[in-house]
Design a protein around this motif. Structure first.
Motif, mmCIF file in Angstrom:
data_model
loop_
_atom_site.group_PDB
_atom_site.id
_atom_site.type_symbol
_atom_site.label_atom_id
_atom_site.label_comp_id
_atom_site.label_asym_id
_atom_site.label_seq_id
_atom_site.Cartn_x
_atom_site.Cartn_y
_atom_site.Cartn_z
ATOM 1 N N SER A 181 0.843 -1.190 0.000
ATOM 2 C CA SER A 181 0.000 0.000 0.000
ATOM 3 C C SER A 181 0.875 1.235 0.000
ATOM 4 O O SER A 181 1.618 1.460 0.969
ATOM 5 C CB SER A 181 -0.929 0.000 1.221
ATOM 6 N N LEU A 215 -0.099 4.271 0.278
ATOM 7 C CA LEU A 215 -0.574 5.233 1.261
ATOM 8 C C LEU A 215 -0.019 4.896 2.655
ATOM 9 O O LEU A 215 0.473 5.773 3.375
ATOM 10 C CB LEU A 215 -2.107 5.248 1.286
ATOM 11 N N LEU A 216 -0.122 3.608 3.035
ATOM 12 C CA LEU A 216 0.414 3.208 4.340
ATOM 13 C C LEU A 216 1.932 3.403 4.383
ATOM 14 O O LEU A 216 2.491 3.735 5.437
ATOM 15 C CB LEU A 216 0.068 1.745 4.621
ATOM 16 N N ILE A 229 2.626 6.950 5.219
ATOM 17 C CA ILE A 229 2.360 7.203 6.634
ATOM 18 C C ILE A 229 3.521 6.700 7.490
ATOM 19 O O ILE A 229 3.964 7.365 8.430
ATOM 20 C CB ILE A 229 1.033 6.521 7.050
ATOM 21 N N ALA A 288 -0.588 4.780 13.803
ATOM 22 C CA ALA A 288 -1.091 5.412 12.576
ATOM 23 C C ALA A 288 -1.335 4.367 11.493
ATOM 24 O O ALA A 288 -2.377 4.399 10.801
ATOM 25 C CB ALA A 288 -0.087 6.453 12.089
ATOM 26 N N VAL A 289 -0.410 3.435 11.328
ATOM 27 C CA VAL A 289 -0.567 2.391 10.310
ATOM 28 C C VAL A 289 -1.746 1.487 10.655
ATOM 29 O O VAL A 289 -2.536 1.106 9.767
ATOM 30 C CB VAL A 289 0.743 1.580 10.168
ATOM 31 N N VAL A 318 -4.474 2.151 12.432
ATOM 32 C CA VAL A 318 -5.743 2.845 12.221
ATOM 33 C C VAL A 318 -6.048 2.967 10.730
ATOM 34 O O VAL A 318 -7.150 2.621 10.262
ATOM 35 C CB VAL A 318 -5.720 4.231 12.878
ATOM 36 N N ALA A 319 -5.051 3.465 9.964
ATOM 37 C CA ALA A 319 -5.278 3.633 8.521
ATOM 38 C C ALA A 319 -5.495 2.285 7.844
ATOM 39 O O ALA A 319 -6.354 2.140 6.956
ATOM 40 C CB ALA A 319 -4.087 4.359 7.902
ATOM 41 N N GLY A 320 -4.764 1.273 8.275
ATOM 42 C CA GLY A 320 -4.928 -0.053 7.685
ATOM 43 C C GLY A 320 -6.285 -0.645 7.994
ATOM 44 O O GLY A 320 -6.905 -1.286 7.133
ATOM 45 N N ILE A 322 -9.047 0.962 8.522
ATOM 46 C CA ILE A 322 -10.042 1.658 7.690
ATOM 47 C C ILE A 322 -10.031 1.103 6.274
ATOM 48 O O ILE A 322 -11.090 0.850 5.669
ATOM 49 C CB ILE A 322 -9.767 3.176 7.687
ATOM 50 N N ARG A 323 -8.817 0.867 5.721
ATOM 51 C CA ARG A 323 -8.729 0.360 4.347
ATOM 52 C C ARG A 323 -9.201 -1.088 4.259
ATOM 53 O O ARG A 323 -9.754 -1.496 3.235
ATOM 54 C CB ARG A 323 -7.285 0.492 3.845
ATOM 55 N N ASN A 325 -12.853 -0.900 4.138
ATOM 56 C CA ASN A 325 -13.312 -0.429 2.830
ATOM 57 C C ASN A 325 -13.020 -1.421 1.717
ATOM 58 O O ASN A 325 -13.318 -1.141 0.546
ATOM 59 C CB ASN A 325 -12.673 0.914 2.488
#
Length: 642
Positions: A213, A215-216, A219, A314-315, A317-319, A321-322, A325
């Motif tokens: 990813s 995006l990750l 981050i 951070a990873v 939380v963002a992970g 969410i992805r 989704n």
């Protein structure tokens, strides 16, 4: 470190690193193998989390497959299950199911899961093997390199002129040969593999993170400048405190050494409390500096873990969410979190190795300074030698200066015939020992010539020249070994009978016989088990056994009692018999029988003659001789209250 801390910073880092690599050139193939193994180990370690993520996906897909079957039945399709979830108001779960590889009705594939775990185990075993193998080969490469470096340094020390050791303290030279080479060895052992592995790991982990990813990955990269900033801020302050710690350590060690060396004097003057107070002061300074240095140094890892944990949160939380989704699988997030952990560790290693590399390269520079020092002039090829060495020594218009701007010996001439005893006397700094240094070619003369039996000593090899000389110095030097080994140091092929005859002639045999192991008695490097006089007699016996044509006696009786001095005088008289002898003496009563006495002052011979003749001349020699027996004049002190 016995001589203090290694140096902190190199003068010319990259040039010195290039020179270190040239030292390792004979092991280029092994270094290449180490690099290949490092690449293989890193590749296996980097790919393992991705495969473990597949195992997680296999388990998760099995669970999703059962859930889908409960919605659309075992014969339904994943698309039907996704549609049903959306219609039921569960779009996030629908996206997650749609992005997965789940099949309705199909549970966890334990066969596939087993093969994945076996593969991961094989990968970790392979990575461990490559890490072990590269460490084993690296240790061999470094130690071979250090072996060659020590050989070169030892060979270099044998070719350095005496003036090099006059200008550099023995402690500093020893520190370069021992501490600095050891420090370089430790640096190479760690740096060769860790530096390469850390760089490769950072690159490999970055590639895998972006493949999962982008995006990750971005981050996670935010943590890099934060970690670098923390490292720089802490390192700058800790380095300053470590410098203070080493300074305080040196001061404390110096005080301890001084107090132990003069232990009897301290007690004699009742200064124990003062010594202890000074120790407490130095110890307190070292405590404060060490505590600050260790505290700041210890902050490095917590700071790195804090930054790593921020990145992890951070990873995660963002992970999450992805995953919700349907943009990434849960196994992908798990692998990414593992990579983010792996990413900060090599960065911390690279930061910690910066000081290590600087210290190691600085130590290498100190060793290179020895290797780059100017050699003594080479021996002539072919060398010339006298047909017969009788001990005829002649100085012809010799001039010499230690410092070009400071005159010492100017246009000196003297002739010592075979069998003569030449005494050299004069005040400190007159040039007495310098004559010996020039005769032995420890220093090269500026002009003139020194002849041994008609042959210029500069046309002889140094070993060939010195083989004809025997020396007995003021400081009796003995090495760690048996008395027999010390006596035979200059005559390895001497027989037992010859050794004992030399010992008897120099009054050594009688005190050696009473020792428990006789001639096999072990001595330490200082001969501490023997008295000063016994050590001096051993050095005379050693010279006697070597049977030199020319003998040099430099203040051989200056540090012994009167009775031992008589024994040594008798031993030296036997040693000097039929040999050309140069005797340097401050006790003028010991050279009364010399055939010629050279009185030196300011590098020149100011008087020459026998003892009685020089006394009758009432010149500088008479002044020196009488001063040894005259009582110092002391003015009467006024009475108290006068």
């Amino acid at each position: 470190m016995s001589h203090g801390a290694p140096p902190a910073k190199p003068v010319n880092f990259f040039a010195s690193v290039a020179r270190i690599f040239r030292l390792m050139k004979p092991d280029s193939l092994r270094i290449a193998i180490v690099a290949v193994m490092a690449i293989a180990a890193v590749a296996l370690q980097v790919i393992a989390p991705k495969i473990l993520g597949n195992a997680t996906d296999t388990i998760f897909n099995g669970l999703l497959g059962k859930m889908a079957a409960s919605i659309v039945g075992p014969d339904g399709t994943k698309a039907q299950a996704v549609t049903a979830l959306r219609q039921g108001g569960h779009p996030k779960i629908a996206d997650m199911l749609g992005a997965s590889g789940a099949v309705p009705g199909q549970g966890i594939d334990f066969t596939q899961l087993g093969w994945i775990l076996v593969g991961v185990l094989a990968i970790y075993v392979g990575a461990a093997f490559f890490n072990w193998a590269q460490g084993f080969i690296t240790a061999g490469v470094v130690q071979r390199c250090m072996y060659r470096l020590r050989e070169r340094v030892q060979a270099k020390l044998d070719t350095l002129p005496l003036k090099y050791f006059d200008k550099n303290t023995r402690g500093d030279v020893l520190s370069r040969v021992t501490n600095d080479i050891d420090n370089l060895s430790q640096t190479l052992n760690q740096a060769i593999t860790q530096l390469l592995v850390s760089v490769l790991t950072v690159i490999g982990v970055l590639v895998m993170m972006f493949s999962i990813s982008w995006l990750l990955a971005l981050i996670a990269l935010v943590a890099v400048p934060l970690a670098a900033l923390a490292t720089v801020l802490i390192a700058k302050r800790s380095q300053r405190q470590f410098a203070e710690q080493w300074k305080a350590t040196g001061t404390l060690n110096g005080h301890i050494e001084e107090m132990f060396t003069g232990h009897e004097i301290v007690k004699a003057f009742g200064q124990q409390s003062r010594s202890l107070a000074t120790f407490d002061g130095h110890n307190s300074q070292m405590y404060v500096a060490s505590a600050k240095a260790q505290f700041l140094s210890g902050m490095m890892q917590p700071a790195m873990r804090f930054v790593s944990n921020l990145s992890y949160v951070a990873v995660a939380v963002a992970g999450g969410i992805r995953v919700a989704n349907g943009q990434i699988t849960i196994g992908g997030v798990q692998a990414f979190i593992q990579y983010s952990r792996q990413f900060t560790q090599p960065l911390a290693q690279l930061g910690s190795m910066a000081n290590l590399l600087q210290s190691g390269v600085a130590s290498a520079e100190r060793v290179f300074q020895i290797l780059d020092a100017e050699d003594q002039s080479p021996d002539p090829v072919p060398a010339a030698y006298p047909d017969v060495v009788r001990g005829d020594v002649e100085f012809e218009h010799v001039s010499f200066r230690y410092d070009k701007d400071t005159p010492l010996i100017e246009d000196l001439s003297l002739h010592a015939r075979p069998g003569q005893t030449i005494a050299i006397v004069g005040p400190t700094g007159a040039g007495k020992t310098t004559l010996v240094n020039l005769l032995m070619r420890f220093y090269e003369i500026d002009s003139g010539s020194i002849m041994l039996d008609g042959v210029d000593t500069r046309s002889m090899s140094r070993d060939g020249l010195r083989a004809n000389f025997g020396m007995v110095l003021q400081d009796a030097w003995l090495f760690g070994g048996t008395i027999r080994e010390n006596l035979m140091y200059g005559a390895q092929d001497a027989t037992e009978e010859q050794m004992i005859a030399a010992a008897e002639a120099t009054y050594v045999d009688h005190f050696v016989r009473v020792l428990p192991d006789g001639y096999d008695t072990m001595l330490d490097e200082n001969g501490a088990a023997l008295s000063t006089g016994q050590r001096q007699l051993l050095t005379i016996a050693r010279a006697f056994l070597a049977d030199p044509a020319v003998l040099i006696l430099d203040e051989a009786t200056s540090s012994v009692d009167t009775r031992t001095e008589l024994l040594i005088q008798h031993a030296m008289n036997r040693l000097r018999h039929s040999r050309t002898s140069f005797v340097i003496a401050h006790r003028l009563s010991t050279i009364r029988d010399a055939e010629a006495i050279l009185v030196m002052q300011g590098g020149s011979i100011v008087e020459t003659g026998r003892h009685n003749d020089l006394l009758e001349a009432d010149g500088f020699y008479a002044e020196l001789y009488n001063s040894q027996f005259a009582a110092p004049e002391v003015e009467d002190e006024p009475a108290a209250g006068a």
